[in-house]
Scaffold this motif. Sequence first.
Motif, mmCIF file in Angstrom:
data_model
loop_
_atom_site.group_PDB
_atom_site.id
_atom_site.type_symbol
_atom_site.label_atom_id
_atom_site.label_comp_id
_atom_site.label_asym_id
_atom_site.label_seq_id
_atom_site.Cartn_x
_atom_site.Cartn_y
_atom_site.Cartn_z
ATOM 1 N N SER A 169 0.847 -1.189 0.000
ATOM 2 C CA SER A 169 0.000 0.000 0.000
ATOM 3 C C SER A 169 0.884 1.241 0.000
ATOM 4 N N HIS A 170 0.341 2.348 -0.537
ATOM 5 C CA HIS A 170 1.054 3.619 -0.458
ATOM 6 C C HIS A 170 0.999 4.176 0.959
ATOM 7 N N GLN A 171 0.119 3.642 1.777
ATOM 8 C CA GLN A 171 -0.014 4.101 3.163
ATOM 9 C C GLN A 171 1.196 3.668 3.982
ATOM 10 N N ASN A 172 1.848 4.631 4.594
ATOM 11 C CA ASN A 172 3.004 4.329 5.433
ATOM 12 C C ASN A 172 3.173 5.419 6.473
ATOM 13 N N PRO A 173 3.434 5.041 7.735
ATOM 14 C CA PRO A 173 3.519 3.679 8.239
ATOM 15 C C PRO A 173 2.167 2.967 8.160
ATOM 16 N N LYS A 174 2.156 1.730 8.587
ATOM 17 C CA LYS A 174 0.961 0.913 8.415
ATOM 18 C C LYS A 174 -0.165 1.315 9.359
ATOM 19 N N ASP A 175 0.187 1.873 10.527
ATOM 20 C CA ASP A 175 -0.849 2.215 11.502
ATOM 21 C C ASP A 175 -0.362 3.371 12.371
ATOM 22 N N LEU A 176 -1.265 3.907 13.169
ATOM 23 C CA LEU A 176 -0.907 4.898 14.169
ATOM 24 C C LEU A 176 0.034 4.268 15.191
ATOM 25 N N SER A 177 0.773 5.106 15.908
ATOM 26 C CA SER A 177 1.647 4.613 16.966
ATOM 27 C C SER A 177 1.852 5.728 17.976
ATOM 28 N N PHE A 178 2.630 5.456 19.005
ATOM 29 C CA PHE A 178 2.935 6.469 20.008
ATOM 30 C C PHE A 178 3.621 7.676 19.368
ATOM 31 N N ASN A 179 4.370 7.446 18.285
ATOM 32 C CA ASN A 179 5.099 8.517 17.611
ATOM 33 C C ASN A 179 4.470 8.963 16.299
ATOM 34 N N THR A 180 3.353 8.369 15.922
ATOM 35 C CA THR A 180 2.628 8.785 14.720
ATOM 36 C C THR A 180 1.195 9.075 15.127
ATOM 37 N N LEU A 181 0.895 10.365 15.323
ATOM 38 C CA LEU A 181 -0.405 10.789 15.838
ATOM 39 C C LEU A 181 -1.410 11.046 14.724
ATOM 40 N N GLU B 83 -9.412 0.400 24.172
ATOM 41 C CA GLU B 83 -10.650 -0.301 23.838
ATOM 42 C C GLU B 83 -11.873 0.586 24.028
ATOM 43 N N ALA B 84 -11.783 1.557 24.947
ATOM 44 C CA ALA B 84 -12.911 2.455 25.184
ATOM 45 C C ALA B 84 -13.138 3.399 24.014
ATOM 46 N N CYS B 85 -12.080 3.671 23.240
ATOM 47 C CA CYS B 85 -12.184 4.604 22.123
ATOM 48 C C CYS B 85 -12.877 3.939 20.932
ATOM 49 N N PRO B 86 -13.994 4.474 20.471
ATOM 50 C CA PRO B 86 -14.702 3.860 19.333
ATOM 51 C C PRO B 86 -13.946 3.983 18.019
ATOM 52 N N TYR B 87 -12.894 4.818 18.007
ATOM 53 C CA TYR B 87 -12.107 5.018 16.791
ATOM 54 C C TYR B 87 -10.738 4.341 16.864
ATOM 55 N N ASP B 88 -10.430 3.689 17.980
ATOM 56 C CA ASP B 88 -9.165 2.978 18.173
ATOM 57 C C ASP B 88 -7.969 3.895 17.959
ATOM 58 N N ILE B 89 -7.925 5.003 18.694
ATOM 59 C CA ILE B 89 -6.875 6.000 18.497
ATOM 60 C C ILE B 89 -5.691 5.894 19.457
ATOM 61 N N PRO B 90 -5.894 5.780 20.771
ATOM 62 C CA PRO B 90 -4.736 5.852 21.690
ATOM 63 C C PRO B 90 -3.702 4.763 21.423
ATOM 64 N N ARG B 91 -2.425 5.151 21.582
ATOM 65 C CA ARG B 91 -1.337 4.193 21.404
ATOM 66 C C ARG B 91 -0.359 4.308 22.573
ATOM 67 N N LYS B 92 0.219 3.184 22.953
ATOM 68 C CA LYS B 92 1.083 3.099 24.127
ATOM 69 C C LYS B 92 2.558 3.058 23.739
ATOM 70 N N ASP B 93 3.368 3.741 24.537
ATOM 71 C CA ASP B 93 4.821 3.652 24.404
ATOM 72 C C ASP B 93 5.281 2.464 25.238
ATOM 73 N N PRO B 94 5.790 1.405 24.609
ATOM 74 C CA PRO B 94 6.189 0.222 25.375
ATOM 75 C C PRO B 94 7.303 0.508 26.379
ATOM 76 N N ALA B 95 8.066 1.568 26.155
ATOM 77 C CA ALA B 95 9.183 1.879 27.049
ATOM 78 C C ALA B 95 8.730 2.562 28.334
ATOM 79 N N THR B 96 7.786 3.509 28.213
ATOM 80 C CA THR B 96 7.359 4.291 29.375
ATOM 81 C C THR B 96 5.977 3.917 29.905
ATOM 82 N N GLY B 97 5.178 3.271 29.064
ATOM 83 C CA GLY B 97 3.819 2.944 29.468
ATOM 84 C C GLY B 97 2.835 4.073 29.242
ATOM 85 N N GLN B 98 3.311 5.236 28.783
ATOM 86 C CA GLN B 98 2.421 6.363 28.533
ATOM 87 C C GLN B 98 1.627 6.161 27.253
ATOM 88 N N LEU B 99 0.484 6.846 27.171
ATOM 89 C CA LEU B 99 -0.355 6.831 25.986
ATOM 90 C C LEU B 99 -0.251 8.173 25.268
#
Length: 236
Positions: free
Chosen positions: A38-50, A118-134
């Motif tokens: 796909s031309h879409q990149n990165p593949k999904d949202l992340s802690f560093n891609t808002l 899971e509470a977000c109906p749009y599946d937006i929040p992402r977690k930083d595996p290093a710090t645990g922050q969203l």
Amino acid sequence: MAKKFFVDLTRCTACRGCQVACKQWKKLPAEATVNWGSHQNPKDLSFNTLRLVRFEEIVNDGKVDWLFFPEQCRHCYEPPCLGQAELDDERAVIQDEATGAVIFTEYTKNVDADGVREACPYDIPRKDPATGQLSKCDMCIDRIQNGMKPACVLSCPTGAMTFGDEDEIDALAKDRLAAAQKRYPEAVLGDPDDVRVVYLFQQDPAKYFKKAIAAASPNMMNRKQMFARLLGTSKA
């Protein structure tokens, strides 16, 4: 007055200027990407891609059609993420009174990250595996408080993205919808009465992304509602 975004997808060319502008303003690191078909990149949202411009290739009446969807947090009027986070730490998610922006703080490291996502109906929040922050879009609250437009809006070359006072944006969205429906009879607004980021879809929103709109928003309880129910005093 509270603020609101309007995103006219009939004008989006997937230039990804908004995606880049977000990274620049927030000083977020780039991510390693790969060709996944796909031309879409990165593949999904992340802690560093808002922000992420999603690409979808569909076929209508035998013709290929590209659908572009610059996704971000919708800044719900009644944010389920806030209600869920309150169960663990009332400081984790706040809603700015002046703008309506929903903002994640450093205290999100204290909450059930999976539960908030899971509470977000749009599946937006992402977690930083290093710090645990969203993390997620914060409406560029620092820019707004200094009389500036959000970085993503300022970068849009086609006028697909507009930002302003709630009443003005609501009126603009209705006018643009009426105009769009003359060419695209299926055009609709996405959850206009529930969120501060309203998209104009020229086709069924599900064709853009399965969670483009909230099919059924979860009924999350805040801390006071939870204790009221536990004590048997809730009217629900």
